[in-house]
Design a protein around this motif. Sequence first.
Motif, PDB file in Angstrom:
ATOM      1  N   PHE A  14       0.886  -1.164   0.000  1.00 42.16           N
ATOM      2  CA  PHE A  14       0.000   0.000   0.000  1.00 42.16           C
ATOM      3  C   PHE A  14       0.924   1.213   0.000  1.00 42.16           C
ATOM      4  O   PHE A  14       1.530   1.521   1.032  1.00 42.16           O
ATOM      5  CB  PHE A  14      -0.897   0.019   1.235  1.00 42.16           C
ATOM      6  N   LEU A  17       4.320   1.061   1.890  1.00 44.64           N
ATOM      7  CA  LEU A  17       4.244   0.007   2.908  1.00 44.64           C
ATOM      8  C   LEU A  17       4.096  -1.370   2.257  1.00 44.64           C
ATOM      9  O   LEU A  17       3.084  -1.664   1.626  1.00 44.64           O
ATOM     10  CB  LEU A  17       3.042   0.279   3.824  1.00 44.64           C
ATOM     11  N   VAL A  19       3.224  -4.890   2.642  1.00 42.26           N
ATOM     12  CA  VAL A  19       2.468  -5.646   3.641  1.00 42.26           C
ATOM     13  C   VAL A  19       2.655  -7.151   3.456  1.00 42.26           C
ATOM     14  O   VAL A  19       2.760  -7.892   4.423  1.00 42.26           O
ATOM     15  CB  VAL A  19       0.972  -5.267   3.552  1.00 42.26           C
ATOM     16  N   PRO A  38       0.630 -11.979  14.628  1.00 38.37           N
ATOM     17  CA  PRO A  38       0.299 -10.728  15.307  1.00 38.37           C
ATOM     18  C   PRO A  38      -0.501  -9.770  14.425  1.00 38.37           C
ATOM     19  O   PRO A  38      -0.500  -9.899  13.200  1.00 38.37           O
ATOM     20  CB  PRO A  38       1.663 -10.126  15.666  1.00 38.37           C
ATOM     21  N   SER A  39      -1.167  -8.833  15.078  1.00 37.64           N
ATOM     22  CA  SER A  39      -1.892  -7.778  14.384  1.00 37.64           C
ATOM     23  C   SER A  39      -0.943  -7.031  13.452  1.00 37.64           C
ATOM     24  O   SER A  39       0.180  -6.724  13.829  1.00 37.64           O
ATOM     25  CB  SER A  39      -2.480  -6.843  15.437  1.00 37.64           C
ATOM     26  N   GLY A  40      -1.389  -6.789  12.226  1.00 38.81           N
ATOM     27  CA  GLY A  40      -0.573  -6.046  11.273  1.00 38.81           C
ATOM     28  C   GLY A  40       0.376  -6.907  10.457  1.00 38.81           C
ATOM     29  O   GLY A  40       1.130  -6.396   9.632  1.00 38.81           O
ATOM     30  N   SER A  41       0.328  -8.234  10.666  1.00 41.13           N
ATOM     31  CA  SER A  41       1.284  -9.087   9.955  1.00 41.13           C
ATOM     32  C   SER A  41       0.868  -9.382   8.510  1.00 41.13           C
ATOM     33  O   SER A  41       1.636  -9.978   7.758  1.00 41.13           O
ATOM     34  CB  SER A  41       1.495 -10.401  10.724  1.00 41.13           C
ATOM     35  N   GLY A  42      -0.359  -8.983   8.132  1.00 42.36           N
ATOM     36  CA  GLY A  42      -0.786  -9.147   6.740  1.00 42.36           C
ATOM     37  C   GLY A  42      -1.791 -10.265   6.517  1.00 42.36           C
ATOM     38  O   GLY A  42      -2.099 -10.603   5.368  1.00 42.36           O
ATOM     39  N   LYS A  43      -2.351 -10.815   7.605  1.00 42.55           N
ATOM     40  CA  LYS A  43      -3.267 -11.947   7.484  1.00 42.55           C
ATOM     41  C   LYS A  43      -4.522 -11.579   6.676  1.00 42.55           C
ATOM     42  O   LYS A  43      -4.910 -12.312   5.768  1.00 42.55           O
ATOM     43  CB  LYS A  43      -3.681 -12.452   8.880  1.00 42.55           C
ATOM     44  N   SER A  44      -5.147 -10.457   7.034  1.00 40.59           N
ATOM     45  CA  SER A  44      -6.363 -10.056   6.313  1.00 40.59           C
ATOM     46  C   SER A  44      -6.044  -9.730   4.855  1.00 40.59           C
ATOM     47  O   SER A  44      -6.800 -10.087   3.949  1.00 40.59           O
ATOM     48  CB  SER A  44      -7.002  -8.828   6.968  1.00 40.59           C
ATOM     49  N   THR A  45      -4.941  -9.065   4.640  1.00 35.68           N
ATOM     50  CA  THR A  45      -4.562  -8.715   3.265  1.00 35.68           C
ATOM     51  C   THR A  45      -4.356  -9.981   2.439  1.00 35.68           C
ATOM     52  O   THR A  45      -4.786 -10.054   1.278  1.00 35.68           O
ATOM     53  CB  THR A  45      -3.277  -7.856   3.277  1.00 35.68           C
ATOM     54  N   GLU A  54      -8.374  -7.350  -2.700  1.00 39.10           N
ATOM     55  CA  GLU A  54      -7.165  -6.548  -2.924  1.00 39.10           C
ATOM     56  C   GLU A  54      -6.465  -7.090  -4.169  1.00 39.10           C
ATOM     57  O   GLU A  54      -6.461  -8.304  -4.392  1.00 39.10           O
ATOM     58  CB  GLU A  54      -6.185  -6.668  -1.748  1.00 39.10           C
TER      59      GLU A  54
END
Length: 243
Positions: A14, A17, A19, A38-45, A54
């Motif tokens: 992004f 960044l 991801v 962890p949060s922010g590690s890119g799982k949802s992406t 995406e």
Amino acid sequence: MTHMVEIRDLHKSFGALEVLRGIDFTVDQGQVICIIGPSGSGKSTLLRCVNLLETPTRGQVFVEGEELTHPDVDIDAARRRVGMVFQQFNLFPHLKVLENVTIAQRRVLKRGKAEAEKVARDNLAKVGLADKAGSYPAQLSGGQQQRVAIARALAMNPDLMLFDEPTSALDPELVGDVLAVMRQLAEEGMTMLVVTHEMGFAREVADRVVFMDGGVIVEEGPPEQVIGDPQEDRTRTFLRRVL
Ligand code: ADP
Ligand code: MG
């Protein structure tokens, strides 16, 4: 054999960044893969790249052998084979439960009213909510709303289901009902990619656990290995925090 999902060298940025920084993995028919990290590690992406919510920056995504990242792909047709369940249910608040489960069947699959309603009622029964067809989402608990969201996804006859932290927004006493529905789906042979912090579910239901950190897969393998006997420091540190 063709994999249900195959991901090759997937990158997603992004702006500046980065991801996802080179993800490779495959999912075979009937497998349940739990993605932790962890949060922010890119799982949802990562999940969102599997149904092209995406667009990957680089790399390839195949579903049932079809390359979704190919410029000529029919994205709508490809997406139809993939169901997704989100943390925040995303039901239409102004529509009754039955209508929430029929609307995409009618608009996207062009099913007639009677057929769509039959499929909806069958799937509501499957998630234990046959008696809630006439209710509005706000009249249901979070756990019931999430089960409606699962019924809605199943009504489209997906070959693959993606779950993005489906129980993270629920009160603790409501988590079990949703996990029970997911476990039943797994037992029936549904192919599932599940982002979750529910380590008990991952241990018992997953064929493979994938631990992500910083946009890469740090470690993956059977649950008894990744959760029970992690090889990497980053995995151990994460597990100490969630277990
Ligand atoms: P996870 O699901 O593991 O918590 P995400 O995939 O949601 O991680 O996010 C990974 C990183 O990407 C985070 O730093 C997040 O802020 C960033 N990110 C996610 N979506 C977007 C977006 N649409 N635009 C900009 N940054 C995003
Ligand atoms: Mg997420």
